[in-house]
Design an enzyme around this catalytic site. Structure first.
Site, PDB file in Angstrom:
ATOM      1  N   SER A   1      44.620  49.706  50.842  1.00  0.00           N
ATOM      2  CA  SER A   1      44.102  51.168  49.992  1.00  0.00           C
ATOM      3  C   SER A   1      43.682  52.135  48.880  1.00  0.00           C
ATOM      4  CB  SER A   1      45.907  51.749  50.183  1.00  0.00           C
ATOM      5  OG  SER A   1      46.902  51.424  51.609  1.00  0.00           O
TER       6      SER A   1
ATOM      7  N   TYR B   1      40.899  54.776  51.512  1.00  0.00           N
ATOM      8  CA  TYR B   1      42.200  55.596  51.444  1.00  0.00           C
ATOM      9  C   TYR B   1      43.214  55.905  50.374  1.00  0.00           C
ATOM     10  CZ  TYR B   1      42.872  54.078  56.031  1.00  0.00           C
ATOM     11  OH  TYR B   1      43.342  53.043  57.686  1.00  0.00           O
TER      12      TYR B   1
ATOM     13  N   ASP C   1      32.301  39.072  47.188  1.00  0.00           N
ATOM     14  CA  ASP C   1      32.360  39.800  48.623  1.00  0.00           C
ATOM     15  C   ASP C   1      33.527  39.312  49.628  1.00  0.00           C
ATOM     16  OD1 ASP C   1      31.669  40.154  51.751  1.00  0.00           O
ATOM     17  OD2 ASP C   1      29.949  40.122  51.444  1.00  0.00           O
TER      18      ASP C   1
ATOM     19  N   ASP D   1      37.023  46.393  56.274  1.00  0.00           N
ATOM     20  CA  ASP D   1      36.971  46.776  57.397  1.00  0.00           C
ATOM     21  C   ASP D   1      35.481  46.847  58.257  1.00  0.00           C
ATOM     22  OD1 ASP D   1      38.042  46.429  60.071  1.00  0.00           O
ATOM     23  OD2 ASP D   1      38.524  48.671  59.943  1.00  0.00           O
TER      24      ASP D   1
END
Length: 183
Positions: free
Chosen positions: A125, A129, A7, A31
Site C-alpha cells: 500500500s 495506494y 528488487d 504487482d
C-alpha cells in the site's frame, strides 16, 4: 527479520508477497514487476482463481497463493492492501489500517501454512495506494514482530524499493524496539 533495498523479483526465498490489486491480473509497481518476471504461469494461475474460487476478485486484506512461475521462489502470495483514505472521516483511517494489518498478517500466515521457511515482503500500500511509508513500516514490522512460529516463516525479509523506504523501515524498527537488521 531482515530489511533489504532491492528488487523483490530477484529474491531467492520460498515465497514472495505481491502487493496485488483485487483483480489479480497484474498491474503496476510490485504487482506488474512480479507478473513480468514470473512469466505467464502466474497470470494463468490468477485467471484460474478468478474463474473458480475468486470470481469477484480478492478482498482487501486477504491473501492467496499461486505458483511463482519463473521466479526464484516456490509461491507468490498475492494480497490486496487498502488505499490510503487521506483524512480520518468517521474512523475510516483506523478501519483501513486494520485492513493493512490484516494484509500483512494473512500473507505471513499463509506463507507459514504453506511451509515456507522464508518470505520476501514489499511495502504493501505504500506505492500507488498512497499510504504513508512511515505508517506502513510501523504496521508491517509490528505484525511480523508479533507473529509466532505458526503465523510467519522463520525468515521475514522486507524487500523495499528505494533507500528512502528502507530508511523508514529502519527507523520504525529502531523506534519500536523491533529486532530487524539491514542486509
Amino acid at each position: 527479520m531482515e530489511l533489504v533495498t532491492g528488487d523483490i523479483t530477484a529474491e531467492r526465498v520460498d515465497a514472495i508477497v505481491n502487493a496485488a490489486n483485487s483483480q489479480l491480473l497484474g498491474g503496476g509497481g510490485v504487482d506488474g514487476a512480479i507478473h513480468r518476471a514470473g512469466g505467464g504461469a502466474i497470470l494463468a494461475a490468477c485467471r484460474e482463481l478468478r474463474r473458480t474460487s475468486l470470481p469477484d476478485g480478492l478482498p482487501t486484506g486477504d491473501a492467496v497463493e499461486t505458483t511463482a512461475g519463473l521466479l526464484e521462489a516456490r509461491w507468490v502470495i498475492h494480497t490486496v492492501g487498502p488505499v490510503y483514505p487521506g483524512t480520518d472521516a468517521a474512523g475510516e483511517l483506523e478501519r483501513r489500517r486494520a485492513l493493512l494489518e490484516r494484509a500483512y498478517r494473512s500473507s505471513l500466515g499463509l506463507a507459514a501454512a504453506l511451509g515456507a521457511g522464508s518470505v520476501a515482503v514489499p511495502a504493501v500500500s505504500a506505492g500507488i495506494y498512497g499510504w504513508p511509508v512511515d505508517d506502513v513500516a510501523r504496521v508491517a514490522l509490528g505484525v511480523a514482530a508479533a507473529a509466532d512460529a505458526s503465523a510467519a516463516p522463520p525468515l521475514v525479509r522486507f524487500v523495499l524499493f528505494s533507500e528512502s523506504v528502507s530508511r523508514a523501515f529502519e527507523r520504525a524498527a529502531r523506534e519500536g524496539g523491533i529486532p530487524a537488521h539491514a542486509v
